[in-house]
Design an enzyme around this catalytic site. Structure first.
Site, PDB file in Angstrom:
ATOM      1  N   GLU A  43       0.800  -1.237   0.081  1.00 53.44           N
ATOM      2  CA  GLU A  43       0.015   0.076  -0.039  1.00 53.44           C
ATOM      3  C   GLU A  43       0.903   1.306  -0.021  1.00 53.44           C
ATOM      4  O   GLU A  43       1.828   1.367   0.776  1.00 53.44           O
ATOM      5  CB  GLU A  43      -1.110   0.187   1.415  1.00 53.44           C
ATOM      6  CG  GLU A  43      -2.081  -0.677   1.050  1.00 53.44           C
ATOM      7  CD  GLU A  43      -3.172  -0.851   2.174  1.00 53.44           C
ATOM      8  OE1 GLU A  43      -2.965   0.316   3.060  1.00 53.44           O
ATOM      9  OE2 GLU A  43      -3.914  -1.468   2.603  1.00 53.44           O
ATOM     10  N   ASP A  54      -6.108   8.795   9.695  1.00 51.93           N
ATOM     11  CA  ASP A  54      -4.714   8.524  10.227  1.00 51.93           C
ATOM     12  C   ASP A  54      -4.323   8.913  11.560  1.00 51.93           C
ATOM     13  O   ASP A  54      -4.903  10.271  11.972  1.00 51.93           O
ATOM     14  CB  ASP A  54      -3.848   8.949   9.065  1.00 51.93           C
ATOM     15  CG  ASP A  54      -3.897   8.180   7.856  1.00 51.93           C
ATOM     16  OD1 ASP A  54      -3.861   6.914   8.054  1.00 51.93           O
ATOM     17  OD2 ASP A  54      -3.756   8.895   6.723  1.00 51.93           O
TER      18      ASP A  54
END
Length: 267
Positions: A43, A54
């Protein structure tokens, strides 16, 4: 489009790194190290100024990459450089939707194809809004990766029926980040996803040590590891940037990454 054909004893190890962290040329070397450590796919995260999913570790990585002038176009091109430099595992672009919207869709998909990017994962795009992007992915032979979090079974079925490549099963609600333990409700949820899915199921968000990998591998097809690896990059960043200490730091990173992969038992 890619398919992850697993042998019965094989488990997925899908690492996440931020494109351009700590510097673009080191990102290429990190990708090669992860491939050597047994990564099934990679990724590649696009640095973004407002990363809703995040936690602080990946937010700091985004800032370091943005300070290097990284953007979505440069991240895709960096993926292409990885492919030219010997990375032959699938590369999945992990990006928020806004940077995609800012590019002309035709140009975006042309860039993905030109740079041999295999998959796309957009964490902030809900199912109801993802259909047209999924169709675009199909017509450009890019695998659209679906994220599933604890939700109603009917909704789960809808998401999983459309899944390609693998299903990214979110182990914890909230943002990414290293977790010492998971809520006990996550285990029946993962089993439900596994029972419904015809493609491999990888568990992510919070996987940070070998013990968690072993536990998740028992009930799924493998793991996605992000924050733990990005934190290691942060720890090694000065040595990775310096030409004199880079090789040693890359070896240290590779050894660390191997603990999350199927190659661990071969060491």
């Amino acid at each position: 489009m890619f398919k992850l054909d697993l042998q019965p004893t094989e488990k997925l190890f899908i690492p996440f790194i931020t494109a351009g962290d700590p510097v673009p040329e080191v990102s290429i070397e990190l990708a090669k190290s992860l491939q050597k450590a047994g990564a099934t796919a990679l990724e590649l995260g696009v640095a973004y100024s407002d990363p809703l999913a995040d936690g602080p570790v990946i937010q700091r990585a985004s800032k370091r990459a943005l300070d290097q002038g990284m953007n979505i176009v440069k991240a895709i091109e960096l993926g292409g450089e990885m492919k030219k430099n010997g990375v032959n595992i699938p590369i999945i672009l992990f990006t928020y939707y806004n940077p995609v919207l800012q590019l002309n869709k035709e140009y975006f998909f042309a860039l993905l194809q030109e740079n041999h990017i295999d998959g796309l994962l957009v964490p902030d795009l809900p199912l109801e809004e993802s259909n047209s992007l999924q169709e675009e992915c199909k017509s450009h032979e890019v695998t659209y990766i679906s994220l599933v979090a604890p939700t109603s079974e009917s909704r789960l079925k809808t998401i999983i029926e459309q899944a390609e490549g693998f299903v990214y099963c979110v182990s914890s609600l909230g943002v990414t980040g290293v977790r010492n333990e998971f809520n006990s409700s996550v285990y029946p949820f993962i089993r439900t996803v596994k029972n419904l899915s015809t493609v491999p199921v990888a568990v992510g968000f919070g996987i940070s040590n070998r013990e968690q990998v072993i536990k998740m591998n028992e009930i799924s097809d493998g793991v996605v590891v992000g924050s733990a690896l990005v934190r290691k990059i942060e720890e090694l960043k000065d040595r990775l940037i310096s030409a004199e200490t880079r090789n040693q730091a890359l070896q240290e990173f590779e050894d660390y990454a191997m603990a999350f992969s199927g190659l661990y038992s071969l060491k």
